[in-house]
Design a protein around this motif. Sequence first.
Motif, PDB file in Angstrom:
ATOM      1  N   LEU A   1       0.872  -1.278  -0.116  1.00  0.00           N
ATOM      2  CA  LEU A   1      -0.009   0.107   0.087  1.00  0.00           C
ATOM      3  C   LEU A   1       0.750   1.253  -0.016  1.00  0.00           C
ATOM      4  O   LEU A   1       1.873   1.324   0.554  1.00  0.00           O
ATOM      5  N   ALA A   2       0.551   2.360  -0.785  1.00  0.00           N
ATOM      6  CA  ALA A   2       1.174   3.425  -0.785  1.00  0.00           C
ATOM      7  C   ALA A   2       0.635   4.677  -0.040  1.00  0.00           C
ATOM      8  O   ALA A   2      -0.549   4.635   0.049  1.00  0.00           O
ATOM      9  N   LEU A   3       1.366   5.708   0.183  1.00  0.00           N
ATOM     10  CA  LEU A   3       0.975   6.710   1.177  1.00  0.00           C
ATOM     11  C   LEU A   3       1.443   8.181   0.440  1.00  0.00           C
ATOM     12  O   LEU A   3       2.392   8.284  -0.129  1.00  0.00           O
ATOM     13  N   SER A   4       0.516   8.992   0.473  1.00  0.00           N
ATOM     14  CA  SER A   4       0.508  10.550  -0.243  1.00  0.00           C
ATOM     15  C   SER A   4       0.016  11.466   0.439  1.00  0.00           C
ATOM     16  O   SER A   4      -0.993  11.878   0.132  1.00  0.00           O
ATOM     17  N   PRO A   5       0.549  11.929   1.464  1.00  0.00           N
ATOM     18  CA  PRO A   5      -0.122  13.210   2.497  1.00  0.00           C
ATOM     19  C   PRO A   5       0.299  14.459   1.745  1.00  0.00           C
ATOM     20  O   PRO A   5       1.588  14.566   1.215  1.00  0.00           O
ATOM     21  N   VAL A   6      -0.346  15.590   1.583  1.00  0.00           N
ATOM     22  CA  VAL A   6       0.072  16.744   0.828  1.00  0.00           C
ATOM     23  C   VAL A   6      -0.604  17.816   2.099  1.00  0.00           C
ATOM     24  O   VAL A   6      -1.605  17.515   2.764  1.00  0.00           O
ATOM     25  N   PRO A   7       0.149  18.776   2.216  1.00  0.00           N
ATOM     26  CA  PRO A   7      -0.276  20.275   3.191  1.00  0.00           C
ATOM     27  C   PRO A   7      -1.723  20.435   2.653  1.00  0.00           C
ATOM     28  O   PRO A   7      -2.166  20.599   1.610  1.00  0.00           O
ATOM     29  N   ASP A   8      -2.448  20.916   3.864  1.00  0.00           N
ATOM     30  CA  ASP A   8      -3.750  21.395   3.756  1.00  0.00           C
ATOM     31  C   ASP A   8      -3.810  22.761   2.884  1.00  0.00           C
ATOM     32  O   ASP A   8      -4.878  22.924   2.382  1.00  0.00           O
ATOM     33  N   PHE A   9      -2.832  23.356   2.998  1.00  0.00           N
ATOM     34  CA  PHE A   9      -2.969  24.777   2.200  1.00  0.00           C
ATOM     35  C   PHE A   9      -2.713  24.725   0.690  1.00  0.00           C
ATOM     36  O   PHE A   9      -2.647  25.514  -0.243  1.00  0.00           O
TER      37      PHE A   9
ATOM     38  N   ALA B   1       1.221   2.827 -11.172  1.00  0.00           N
ATOM     39  CA  ALA B   1       1.708   2.043 -12.285  1.00  0.00           C
ATOM     40  C   ALA B   1       2.500   0.861 -11.791  1.00  0.00           C
ATOM     41  O   ALA B   1       2.340  -0.252 -12.484  1.00  0.00           O
ATOM     42  N   ALA B   2       2.820   1.006 -10.411  1.00  0.00           N
ATOM     43  CA  ALA B   2       2.996  -0.356  -9.882  1.00  0.00           C
ATOM     44  C   ALA B   2       2.015  -1.222  -9.121  1.00  0.00           C
ATOM     45  O   ALA B   2       2.437  -2.288  -8.686  1.00  0.00           O
ATOM     46  N   ASP B   3       1.105  -0.809  -9.324  1.00  0.00           N
ATOM     47  CA  ASP B   3      -0.400  -1.406  -9.207  1.00  0.00           C
ATOM     48  C   ASP B   3      -0.424  -1.359  -7.700  1.00  0.00           C
ATOM     49  O   ASP B   3      -1.022  -2.364  -7.136  1.00  0.00           O
ATOM     50  N   LEU B   4      -0.280  -0.407  -7.004  1.00  0.00           N
ATOM     51  CA  LEU B   4      -0.378  -0.056  -5.598  1.00  0.00           C
ATOM     52  C   LEU B   4      -1.278   0.789  -5.190  1.00  0.00           C
ATOM     53  O   LEU B   4      -1.361   1.899  -5.955  1.00  0.00           O
ATOM     54  N   PRO B   5      -2.535   0.458  -4.603  1.00  0.00           N
ATOM     55  CA  PRO B   5      -3.575   1.365  -4.174  1.00  0.00           C
ATOM     56  C   PRO B   5      -2.849   2.516  -3.362  1.00  0.00           C
ATOM     57  O   PRO B   5      -1.836   2.144  -2.683  1.00  0.00           O
ATOM     58  N   VAL B   6      -3.420   3.323  -3.128  1.00  0.00           N
ATOM     59  CA  VAL B   6      -2.695   4.856  -2.437  1.00  0.00           C
ATOM     60  C   VAL B   6      -4.079   5.160  -1.387  1.00  0.00           C
ATOM     61  O   VAL B   6      -5.013   5.219  -1.671  1.00  0.00           O
ATOM     62  N   VAL B   7      -3.380   5.627  -0.191  1.00  0.00           N
ATOM     63  CA  VAL B   7      -4.233   6.201   0.730  1.00  0.00           C
ATOM     64  C   VAL B   7      -3.648   7.615   0.738  1.00  0.00           C
ATOM     65  O   VAL B   7      -2.281   7.754   1.101  1.00  0.00           O
ATOM     66  N   ALA B   8      -4.366   8.749   0.616  1.00  0.00           N
ATOM     67  CA  ALA B   8      -4.011  10.192   0.513  1.00  0.00           C
ATOM     68  C   ALA B   8      -4.810  11.063   1.411  1.00  0.00           C
ATOM     69  O   ALA B   8      -5.789  10.676   2.156  1.00  0.00           O
TER      70      ALA B   8
END
Length: 370
Positions: A274-282, A296-303
């Motif tokens: 599983l992959a992770l992708s947090p970005v700043p609130d602003f 592309a690596a067929d990994l679902p993402v939690v953002a």
Amino acid sequence: MRIALIGPYADPEKGAAVVRINSFRESFSAAGHEVLILAPARGVAAAAGVTRYRGILHLLSLLRRARPDVILGTSPPITHNAFVAVQCAMTRTPFVLDAKDPFSYLVARFAHLRKGRFKTAGYKACEWIAHRLAAHIFVLTPLDKKNLLACYGLPAEKVTVIRNGSDPRVIRPLPAAGRTVRAALKVPPSAKILVYAGVIGGKDLDVMLDALASLLAKKAYLLFLFTHDGSAHADRMHAHVREAVARLSLEKRVRVVVNTPYEKLAASLSAADLALSPVPDFWLSNLPTKVFDYLAADLPVVAKGPRGGSMDEFFRTYDVGTFSTTWEGFAAGVERELAHPHRRVRRVIERHFSRPILNRRALKVLEGLA
């Protein structure tokens, strides 16, 4: 046609900017065009096809001698691109701005970038010059386009969305290589691995560790695939993350790898579940490159990110994982995704966000200007 690409980084440096520049070069060269890459001198090793410039005057001199038919300049930095845009206006050379990040916006929000009032005003002036003088502008998301049109009063036909995407020929599931990486990381074959790839700073990774601490302690490992540009800021961010790992007693559950070559990224991603992708609130417009490589690596993402932003829009459009606006929701999304059967997400890249296809779209614009 001779095309000059101006980037903030280039081989042998690592990172999303280098991947985008190299991808452009590969596609443009394959179409029969001559491509020159120019990047700031930083004392790094020489690389084929890359010319390093020592400052703005040196850059302008190199461009005058090269006499390209069209110039594509990546922002940031914005200052160099503003001066190139002025020179291009004088020589009637088409200049295309690859407006990746809103520079003055980020300078005002990241402490390590923050400058005095006069420098900030100078950056804003450079942005205005570069955007107004550019023959065309590339942006990464529809929200970026909407913001530029409103901010600079540009005609819609002057701005084209060219996503980062991913190259499915390079980034793909590699189960055997993933098992080898797991063994090298000393992670049990049956254990779950979460992966975060990309820059160290500006993504609240210490807060992410706090949110995931109990889950990591009991159920999973975390692999950080960090990009490090050699700066003192990156050193501080790296140390800050390691301090958070130690504070949470997660040393046995966290693995850190620095500057994984792009051609080896698929193997490392294939080690994860599983992959992770947090970005700043602003940062409403931000949709990181790594999201496309994860898929592309067929990994679902939690953002995690701001409501109504580019990340929110992307996850509402494509069924590729879980998006949340809070850290509590983010942690719950990780738990939920790990508990469910693995979903197929690679087809989103193949159908919509293949770099070679996106690059041909960009090249069509350049050819129309030259």
